[in-house]
Write a protein that holds these residues in place. Sequence first.
Motif, PDB file in Angstrom:
ATOM      1  N   LYS A   1      50.958  75.204 105.678  1.00 28.36           N
ATOM      2  CA  LYS A   1      50.701  74.914 104.260  1.00 28.36           C
ATOM      3  C   LYS A   1      49.526  75.741 103.708  1.00 28.36           C
ATOM      4  CE  LYS A   1      50.630  70.383 103.443  1.00 28.36           C
ATOM      5  NZ  LYS A   1      50.488  68.928 103.807  1.00 28.36           N
TER       6      LYS A   1
ATOM      7  N   PHE B   1      51.246  79.947 103.603  1.00 30.02           N
ATOM      8  CA  PHE B   1      52.633  80.387 103.440  1.00 30.02           C
ATOM      9  C   PHE B   1      52.963  80.955 102.065  1.00 30.02           C
ATOM     10  CE2 PHE B   1      57.293  79.640 103.140  1.00 30.02           C
ATOM     11  CZ  PHE B   1      57.671  80.368 104.246  1.00 30.02           C
ATOM     12  N   THR B   2      52.295  80.506 101.024  1.00 29.27           N
ATOM     13  CA  THR B   2      52.713  80.844  99.663  1.00 29.27           C
ATOM     14  C   THR B   2      51.657  81.673  98.930  1.00 29.27           C
ATOM     15  OG1 THR B   2      52.796  78.426  99.700  1.00 29.27           O
ATOM     16  CG2 THR B   2      54.302  79.542  98.241  1.00 29.27           C
TER      17      THR B   2
ATOM     18  N   LYS C   1      52.056  76.988  95.649  1.00 27.92           N
ATOM     19  CA  LYS C   1      51.458  76.287  96.777  1.00 27.92           C
ATOM     20  C   LYS C   1      52.555  75.767  97.682  1.00 27.92           C
ATOM     21  CE  LYS C   1      47.576  74.454  94.065  1.00 27.92           C
ATOM     22  NZ  LYS C   1      47.020  73.240  93.420  1.00 27.92           N
ATOM     23  N   THR C   2      52.229  75.614  98.961  1.00 21.93           N
ATOM     24  CA  THR C   2      53.129  74.914  99.868  1.00 21.93           C
ATOM     25  C   THR C   2      52.604  73.494  99.992  1.00 21.93           C
ATOM     26  OG1 THR C   2      53.640  76.936 101.070  1.00 21.93           O
ATOM     27  CG2 THR C   2      54.102  74.864 102.190  1.00 21.93           C
TER      28      THR C   2
ATOM     29  N   HIS D   1      54.417  70.759 101.239  1.00 23.19           N
ATOM     30  CA  HIS D   1      54.995  69.948 102.312  1.00 23.19           C
ATOM     31  C   HIS D   1      55.671  70.881 103.312  1.00 23.19           C
ATOM     32  CE1 HIS D   1      56.701  66.359 104.141  1.00 23.19           C
ATOM     33  NE2 HIS D   1      57.880  66.958 104.170  1.00 23.19           N
ATOM     34  N   ALA D   2      55.530  70.551 104.598  1.00 26.59           N
ATOM     35  CA  ALA D   2      56.212  71.343 105.637  1.00 26.59           C
ATOM     36  C   ALA D   2      56.634  70.423 106.772  1.00 26.59           C
ATOM     37  CB  ALA D   2      55.294  72.443 106.153  1.00 26.59           C
TER      38      ALA D   2
ATOM     39  N   ILE E   1      60.406  73.384 103.980  1.00 25.57           N
ATOM     40  CA  ILE E   1      59.179  73.777 103.294  1.00 25.57           C
ATOM     41  C   ILE E   1      59.374  73.511 101.805  1.00 25.57           C
ATOM     42  CG2 ILE E   1      57.747  75.749 102.625  1.00 25.57           C
ATOM     43  CD1 ILE E   1      58.136  76.825 105.464  1.00 25.57           C
TER      44      ILE E   1
ATOM     45  N   MET F   1      57.659  74.149  98.164  1.00 21.29           N
ATOM     46  CA  MET F   1      56.665  74.909  97.425  1.00 21.29           C
ATOM     47  C   MET F   1      56.565  74.336  96.011  1.00 21.29           C
ATOM     48  SD  MET F   1      57.471  78.769  98.813  1.00 21.29           S
ATOM     49  CE  MET F   1      59.209  78.845  98.399  1.00 21.29           C
TER      50      MET F   1
ATOM     51  N   LYS G   1      59.066  71.991  91.750  1.00 19.59           N
ATOM     52  CA  LYS G   1      59.131  72.090  93.204  1.00 19.59           C
ATOM     53  C   LYS G   1      60.324  72.910  93.661  1.00 19.59           C
ATOM     54  CE  LYS G   1      56.724  67.731  93.806  1.00 19.59           C
ATOM     55  NZ  LYS G   1      56.814  66.299  94.140  1.00 19.59           N
TER      56      LYS G   1
ATOM     57  N   GLU H   1      62.485  73.516  97.100  1.00 21.17           N
ATOM     58  CA  GLU H   1      62.715  73.090  98.487  1.00 21.17           C
ATOM     59  C   GLU H   1      63.420  74.194  99.256  1.00 21.17           C
ATOM     60  OE1 GLU H   1      64.411  69.324  99.207  1.00 21.17           O
ATOM     61  OE2 GLU H   1      62.790  68.272  98.189  1.00 21.17           O
ATOM     62  N   CYS H   2      62.902  74.515 100.426  1.00 13.65           N
ATOM     63  CA  CYS H   2      63.505  75.547 101.269  1.00 13.65           C
ATOM     64  C   CYS H   2      63.886  74.953 102.620  1.00 13.65           C
ATOM     65  CB  CYS H   2      62.539  76.705 101.458  1.00 13.65           C
ATOM     66  SG  CYS H   2      61.981  77.449  99.915  1.00 13.65           S
TER      67      CYS H   2
END
Lengths: 154, 154
Positions: B33, B36-37, B42-43, B45-46, B58, B60, B67, B69-70
């Motif tokens: 977190k 990563f971004t 911002k990240t 949650h992971a 992940i 972002m 938000k 979601e990846c």
Amino acid sequence: MSTESDRELTLTRIIEAPPAKLFRCWTEPELLKQWFTPPPFKTIHAEVDLRPGGSSLIVMQGPDGGKIECPGIYLEVIPNEKLVFTDAYLSAWEPSAKPFMTAILTFDDLGDRTKYTARVLHWTAEDRKAHEEMGFHQGWGVATDQLAELAAKL
Amino acid sequence: MSTESDRELTLTRIIEAPPAKLFRCWTEPELLKQWFTPPPFKTIHAEVDLRPGGSSLIVMQGPDGGKIECPGIYLEVIPNEKLVFTDAYLSAWEPSAKPFMTAILTFDDLGDRTKYTARVLHWTAEDRKAHEEMGFHQGWGVATDQLAELAAKL
């Protein structure tokens, strides 16, 4: 009533052979070649690198002599229990020309018999439909008859 | 002269931190977190289920609060050496809406330094091009600066 999603095709059978024999038929090239293709097609070559990320190559031949190569990789290998493979990669981890399907095979032990389930998942509903229209149920049905017959003789 | 194929994007860096620290930054959510971004994203949650077939998620957040979601899964995990993941599956082995990329990260040990290579493979040349136009080199470049900075402090 179907429990299949719109991207999935499924075949389930109770087969009169234990899971270990069915698993052998799926993973030993000399056995695979004997049952995999409904006539008049033949399986003339099979390569099995049986590990996650290992490559699989099956070559079929039609009645006109034309060859059909089916490359893919194994994603999950649990001996005698589960086998997962896909055509989304040609090798670990080279993308194929077209990710079409992922097959999840499970072999549930019922003593001397096996509950055999093949779930075939597609990335799109269109591909599932195309696979069904290519004769999925007929083709996998005949192949599974041949698989059951071979496994019972091992 | 590029050795990239028409479906691949690659980033290579010599980083002043050993492979184990870079691997931690990629696989521990609280570290991930932090780097990563590229700002202003911002990240937030992971999730890391670090095993072949394990899910990765992940989330972002953009400057407008939206938000992204990846989701994906890990395909190959060799601690401190190699990490492979893809967005072709949401979990083992549920196909995603769109198989876009597979990332192959390698961490080559140069003593206190690491040759860090990220190969990002796409299923089509069009997707590679789209990824490049989305700012792959800039985005992964800034993120990798942040990764190197964090790893050097561990």
